[in-house]
Design a protein around this motif. Structure first.
Motif, short mmCIF file in Angstrom:
data_model
loop_
_atom_site.label_atom_id
_atom_site.label_comp_id
_atom_site.label_asym_id
_atom_site.label_seq_id
_atom_site.Cartn_x
_atom_site.Cartn_y
_atom_site.Cartn_z
N GLN A 191 -6.63 -4.34 44.31
CA GLN A 191 -6.73 -5.37 43.27
C GLN A 191 -5.53 -5.34 42.32
OE1 GLN A 191 -10.51 -4.35 41.57
NE2 GLN A 191 -11.68 -5.16 43.32
N ASN A 192 -4.87 -4.19 42.23
CA ASN A 192 -3.72 -4.05 41.35
C ASN A 192 -2.39 -4.18 42.09
OD1 ASN A 192 -4.42 -3.12 38.33
ND2 ASN A 192 -6.01 -2.40 39.73
N GLY A 193 -2.44 -4.74 43.29
CA GLY A 193 -1.21 -5.11 43.97
C GLY A 193 -0.71 -4.18 45.06
N TYR A 194 -1.38 -3.06 45.29
CA TYR A 194 -0.95 -2.17 46.37
C TYR A 194 -1.39 -2.73 47.71
CZ TYR A 194 0.26 1.30 42.86
OH TYR A 194 0.84 1.96 41.80
N LYS A 195 -0.53 -2.58 48.71
CA LYS A 195 -0.80 -3.14 50.03
C LYS A 195 -1.00 -2.07 51.10
CE LYS A 195 -0.39 -7.31 48.50
NZ LYS A 195 0.63 -8.27 48.94
N GLU A 196 -0.64 -0.82 50.78
CA GLU A 196 -0.77 0.25 51.78
C GLU A 196 -1.11 1.56 51.09
OE1 GLU A 196 2.14 0.65 55.14
OE2 GLU A 196 2.52 2.60 54.21
N LEU A 231 -13.54 2.79 55.10
CA LEU A 231 -12.39 2.26 54.37
C LEU A 231 -11.85 0.99 55.01
CD1 LEU A 231 -10.14 5.24 53.22
CD2 LEU A 231 -11.10 3.44 51.80
N ALA A 232 -11.71 1.02 56.33
CA ALA A 232 -11.16 -0.13 57.05
C ALA A 232 -12.02 -1.37 56.86
CB ALA A 232 -11.02 0.20 58.54
N GLN A 233 -13.33 -1.17 56.76
CA GLN A 233 -14.24 -2.30 56.56
C GLN A 233 -14.28 -2.76 55.10
OE1 GLN A 233 -18.14 -1.97 58.78
NE2 GLN A 233 -17.29 0.01 59.36
N GLU A 234 -14.26 -1.80 54.17
CA GLU A 234 -14.41 -2.13 52.75
C GLU A 234 -13.13 -2.71 52.14
OE1 GLU A 234 -17.06 -1.96 50.78
OE2 GLU A 234 -18.41 -1.26 52.34
N VAL A 235 -11.97 -2.31 52.68
CA VAL A 235 -10.69 -2.83 52.17
C VAL A 235 -9.91 -3.38 53.37
CG1 VAL A 235 -8.82 -2.35 50.55
CG2 VAL A 235 -10.78 -0.83 50.63
N PRO A 236 -10.36 -4.51 53.93
CA PRO A 236 -9.82 -4.98 55.22
C PRO A 236 -8.37 -5.43 55.18
CG PRO A 236 -11.31 -6.61 54.27
CD PRO A 236 -11.43 -5.39 53.43
N PHE A 237 -7.84 -5.75 53.99
CA PHE A 237 -6.46 -6.23 53.91
C PHE A 237 -5.50 -5.15 53.41
CE2 PHE A 237 -9.16 -10.03 53.41
CZ PHE A 237 -8.76 -10.69 54.56
N MET A 238 -6.00 -3.94 53.24
CA MET A 238 -5.16 -2.81 52.86
C MET A 238 -4.75 -2.05 54.11
SD MET A 238 -3.95 -0.82 50.26
CE MET A 238 -4.95 -0.48 48.81
N ARG A 239 -3.44 -1.83 54.30
CA ARG A 239 -2.99 -0.98 55.39
C ARG A 239 -3.37 0.47 55.09
NH1 ARG A 239 3.12 -1.52 57.71
NH2 ARG A 239 2.84 -3.29 59.10
N ILE A 240 -3.86 1.17 56.12
CA ILE A 240 -4.31 2.55 55.93
C ILE A 240 -3.52 3.48 56.86
CG2 ILE A 240 -6.26 4.14 56.10
CD1 ILE A 240 -8.06 1.61 55.70
N ARG A 241 -2.93 4.50 56.26
CA ARG A 241 -2.29 5.58 57.01
C ARG A 241 -2.92 6.90 56.59
NH1 ARG A 241 2.25 3.49 59.44
NH2 ARG A 241 3.22 1.66 58.44
N PHE A 242 -2.59 7.97 57.29
CA PHE A 242 -3.09 9.29 56.89
C PHE A 242 -2.15 10.38 57.38
CE2 PHE A 242 -5.09 8.17 60.92
CZ PHE A 242 -4.85 9.28 61.71
N SER A 243 -2.20 11.52 56.69
CA SER A 243 -1.38 12.67 57.04
C SER A 243 -1.91 13.88 56.25
CB SER A 243 0.08 12.39 56.68
OG SER A 243 0.92 13.41 57.13
N THR A 244 -2.04 15.04 56.84
CA THR A 244 -1.56 15.46 58.16
C THR A 244 -2.75 15.82 59.03
OG1 THR A 244 0.53 16.30 57.27
CG2 THR A 244 -0.18 17.22 59.34
N SER A 245 -2.59 15.68 60.34
CA SER A 245 -3.64 16.04 61.28
C SER A 245 -3.37 17.42 61.89
CB SER A 245 -3.73 15.01 62.41
OG SER A 245 -4.14 13.77 61.90
N ASN A 246 -4.42 18.20 62.04
CA ASN A 246 -4.30 19.46 62.76
C ASN A 246 -4.84 19.24 64.18
OD1 ASN A 246 -4.98 22.14 63.88
ND2 ASN A 246 -4.37 22.87 61.86
N PRO A 247 -4.02 19.50 65.20
CA PRO A 247 -4.45 19.24 66.59
C PRO A 247 -5.77 19.91 66.94
CG PRO A 247 -2.12 19.80 66.53
CD PRO A 247 -2.65 20.04 65.15
N HIS A 248 -6.07 21.02 66.27
CA HIS A 248 -7.30 21.76 66.55
C HIS A 248 -8.55 20.97 66.16
CE1 HIS A 248 -10.11 25.09 66.80
NE2 HIS A 248 -10.40 24.96 65.53
#
Length: 447
Positions: A191-196, A231-248
């Protein structure tokens, strides 16, 4: 003491950038003023990193420079974030730093400053379950109108105890943030202008909420896959990334959720550290080379367009040429899109520092690192070529540093794209045809 201005410099990872936003929010609420000019600031905060020796070395050099400013005028210098006892003792001896604030004590940072200004020392009541879930970043948009991407911590600390890593000792044990506060914050940011938004954690895949609190059945537990889905459903126009993943810890469910939603970006940062099972065991990484390769295959099967990046450490304890070649062969098999590569430097306080011998000569570490970096450059160029003639969806983040007539942004694979300006603006989505590529940048024209 109100109306004092503060300036923050970051050293280290994305988590430090996120923490700087938290600190800024807390200080703004307590009457301090954010400054973009170090020379005009009353308080200088250095957000430290002890993960790698180079970051500590850079911090030491910076403080030597600030010593001269401190001689000319009255300023207060604080070191915050991930700092080791060794670095703290060094700065105390040098008498440059006025106060130190650890990651779980940021709520009281204004008290550290007030006490320091009064010539006293403040002792914090550290909270082991701190997540800063109620800290809002909405004021930060006003400080930088062009800022459209930001970071949001969903977990803090780490339980993995990799033998080379100091994070469990500087940031504490792992704890997850309330999922509904994360969703609320993402909505507010949009709502405050962030896109990702980039969701952060030392290991996002071990995120879990509800197990000890309100869980009465398995359905009430929110794990990382459920959080992403919500998150993807609640904020459908916001790009979502994540970090970091542990392979385990990465699950099939997470991969399926990424594949399911168009607003979850198709990129996974998957640190491997080494391609040798012997070295992975010494690092306490809890997976084998074979399991890692199986996970990469699964990612490509479920999300064919997904890019994969890595972390690799060269010259860990007892690494021989055969171990190094195992890493080289793993890289050749996967052909990562890009990566972060370092030579091993022992960190005081870690298991490896105390129990293992740093027995790979420095010149061998550097030689192997140069080979790894050169190979990754070739692989990056190979992967970039795969995008030629394709039409990419690019979020415009700013003006290209090399040519002010070009925009720059990133596609869903987290690859940088530059293209000539047209009637578009920062924060717009552009559809760009890729016409050329280097090993680090895609070059296109907007459609």
């Amino acid at each position: 003491m109100n109306n004092k201005s503060f300036y923050i410099e970051n050293y280290g990872c994305q988590m430090n950038i996120s923490d700087s936003d938290i600190i800024t929010s807390i200080l703004l609420k307590n009457g301090f003023i954010l400054s973009e000019n170090l020379d005009k600031s009353d308080i200088i905060l250095l957000n430290a990193c002890s993960i790698r020796e180079k970051a500590e070395f850079t911090l030491k050099k910076r403080l030597e420079q600030l010593k001269f400013i401190k001689k000319k005028k009255k300023i207060w210098i604080g070191v915050i974030g991930c700092f080791s006892k060794t670095i703290k003792n060094f700065f105390i001896h040098q008498k440059i730093v006025d106060f130190f604030v650890k990651p779980d004590s940021y709520r009281e940072i204004h008290n550290f400053i007030y006490y320091s200004m009064a010539g006293k020392q403040y002792f914090s009541s550290v909270k082991n379950n701190e997540t800063y879930a109620d800290i809002s970043f909405i004021n930060l948009k006003k400080q930088n109108n062009n800022k459209i991407t930001t970071f949001l911590s969903i977990t803090r600390g780490c339980n993995n105890m990799c033998t080379f890593c100091i994070v469990p000792f500087t940031r504490g044990r792992e704890r997850s943030r309330d999922p509904y506060s994360i969703i609320k914050e993402c909505k507010r940011l949009y709502q405050n202008g962030y896109k990702e938004i980039t969701l952060l954690g030392q290991n996002v895949d071990s995120y879990v909420w509800g197990e000890e609190n309100e869980a009465k059945s398995h359905k009430s537990i929110v794990d990382f896959s459920k959080l992403l889905d919500l998150l993807a459903q609640e904020v459908p126009f916001m790009r979502i990334r994540f970090s970091t993943s542990n392979p385990h810890d990465m699950s099939d469910e997470v991969l399926k959720v990424i594949s399911k939603h168009t607003n979850i970006c198709k990129h996974i940062h998957l640190p491997v550290q080494s391609g040798s099972n012997k070295i992975l065991k010494l690092m306490n990484r809890k997976y084998t080379r074979e399991k890692y390769l199986l996970l990469v295959k699964k990612i490509k099967d479920i999300i064919p367009e997904c890019s994969i990046s890595h972390d690799i450490i060269s010259g860990f304890c007892n690494e021989n040429e055969e171990d190094h070649q195992d890493t080289i062969s793993l890289m050749n098999e996967i052909k990562y899109n890009y990566g972060y590569m370092f030579s091993y430097s022992p960190r005081p306080g870690t298991y490896a520092y105390r129990k293992l011998k740093d027995n790979v000569p420095e010149h061998i570490k550097k030689k192997r690192l140069i080979e790894i970096i050169g190979l990754q450059r070739n692989h990056s160029f190979y992967r970039m070529q795969e995008h030629l003639d394709k039409i990419e969806e690019v979020l415009i983040e700013g003006i290209s540093k090399k040519n002010n007539q070009y925009w720059y942004g990133r596609n869903t694979q987290n690859l940088v794209v530059v293209f000539p300006k047209k009637s578009l603006y920062i924060g717009d989505i552009a559809y760009v045809k890729i016409i050329d590529a280097t090993s680090a940048t895609l070059i296109g024209k907007s459609l």
